[in-house]
Motif scaffolding. Sequence first.
Motif, short mmCIF file in Angstrom:
data_model
loop_
_atom_site.label_atom_id
_atom_site.label_comp_id
_atom_site.label_asym_id
_atom_site.label_seq_id
_atom_site.Cartn_x
_atom_site.Cartn_y
_atom_site.Cartn_z
N ALA A 21 -3.89 5.81 -7.63
CA ALA A 21 -4.95 6.47 -8.38
C ALA A 21 -5.35 5.68 -9.63
O ALA A 21 -6.52 5.66 -10.01
N MET A 22 -4.39 5.02 -10.24
CA MET A 22 -4.66 4.32 -11.50
C MET A 22 -5.44 3.03 -11.33
O MET A 22 -6.25 2.66 -12.18
N PHE A 23 -5.21 2.31 -10.21
CA PHE A 23 -5.79 0.97 -10.06
C PHE A 23 -6.38 0.77 -8.67
O PHE A 23 -5.89 1.32 -7.68
N THR A 24 -7.43 -0.05 -8.61
CA THR A 24 -7.92 -0.49 -7.31
C THR A 24 -7.04 -1.65 -6.83
O THR A 24 -6.47 -2.39 -7.64
N HIS A 25 -6.93 -1.78 -5.52
CA HIS A 25 -6.06 -2.79 -4.92
C HIS A 25 -6.86 -3.67 -3.96
O HIS A 25 -7.82 -3.21 -3.34
N ASP A 26 -6.42 -4.91 -3.81
CA ASP A 26 -7.01 -5.77 -2.80
C ASP A 26 -6.21 -5.64 -1.50
O ASP A 26 -5.19 -4.95 -1.46
N PRO A 27 -6.63 -6.29 -0.42
CA PRO A 27 -5.93 -6.15 0.86
C PRO A 27 -4.47 -6.61 0.83
O PRO A 27 -3.68 -6.21 1.70
N ASN A 28 -4.10 -7.42 -0.17
CA ASN A 28 -2.73 -7.90 -0.29
C ASN A 28 -1.86 -7.00 -1.15
O ASN A 28 -0.70 -7.32 -1.43
N GLY A 29 -2.40 -5.86 -1.59
CA GLY A 29 -1.63 -4.95 -2.41
C GLY A 29 -1.59 -5.33 -3.88
O GLY A 29 -0.85 -4.71 -4.66
N ARG A 30 -2.37 -6.33 -4.27
CA ARG A 30 -2.46 -6.71 -5.69
C ARG A 30 -3.46 -5.78 -6.38
O ARG A 30 -4.49 -5.42 -5.80
N ILE A 31 -3.17 -5.42 -7.63
CA ILE A 31 -4.08 -4.55 -8.36
C ILE A 31 -5.20 -5.39 -8.99
O ILE A 31 -4.99 -6.54 -9.37
#
Length: 239
Positions: A21-31
Amino acid sequence: MNHCRDNEPTAEELMELHVEAMFTHDPNGRIRAIHEPWPGEDPAPRFFLGRTIDGTALCRFRHDVPDSLALLLKELVEDEPIMRDFQAKPKHFGSYMKLLQSGHHATGPCYCIPVQTTSTIQVVRITREHMSDHSLAGFECLASEIEYVQPCVALVHDRRIVSVCRSVRVTAKAYEAGLETLGEFRGRGYAAAVVAGWAMAVREMGALPLYSTPWENLSSQRVAGKLGLSLYGVNFTIK
């Protein structure tokens, strides 16, 4: 603090919902960015550590943190002991700050809002259709963001909105509360009332209501105490 009911997620699952909820993530799970519901985005912190009351630890790294550095940080996270003092800094606090060459960190408790939480003072839902019924003095920002922060629950005094709890992070599974009460109306139980009303509205939408705050925000923690919110962990971030 009370614990969530048996059919509620575990502390580890709640921390997962919190970071999603706090952060958007890329496909690799990085915020990548702060997950605010309104247009625009601010960069996420470079490092997130969530420690739970059941002894688990979850970490995330911003997309631009080198893999070699992320690996070093992850190894330190895996060595973090089970929390005994929830307000204590992580065991490897100094190493985290040194490795990331940062002087800025933030930390605070994370709560889930139990199913049985109800408001003892009358509150109202604020939508675009009903905003004109109330004065927004002190909450002018609602005029531009109201569609993005639903549900939005307020306490109204003499037709003036004086306390608001709105959704400031939104996913399909969990919402994070954003709470504000005008200074002259604090200490009357209004904040607890709008948080409870907001939580009820979020659950009606099929999502979990979450509440987090910095340790230095004592008034926000007093609200958590009044409502008997369930502490599930502590977050820690480094810019």
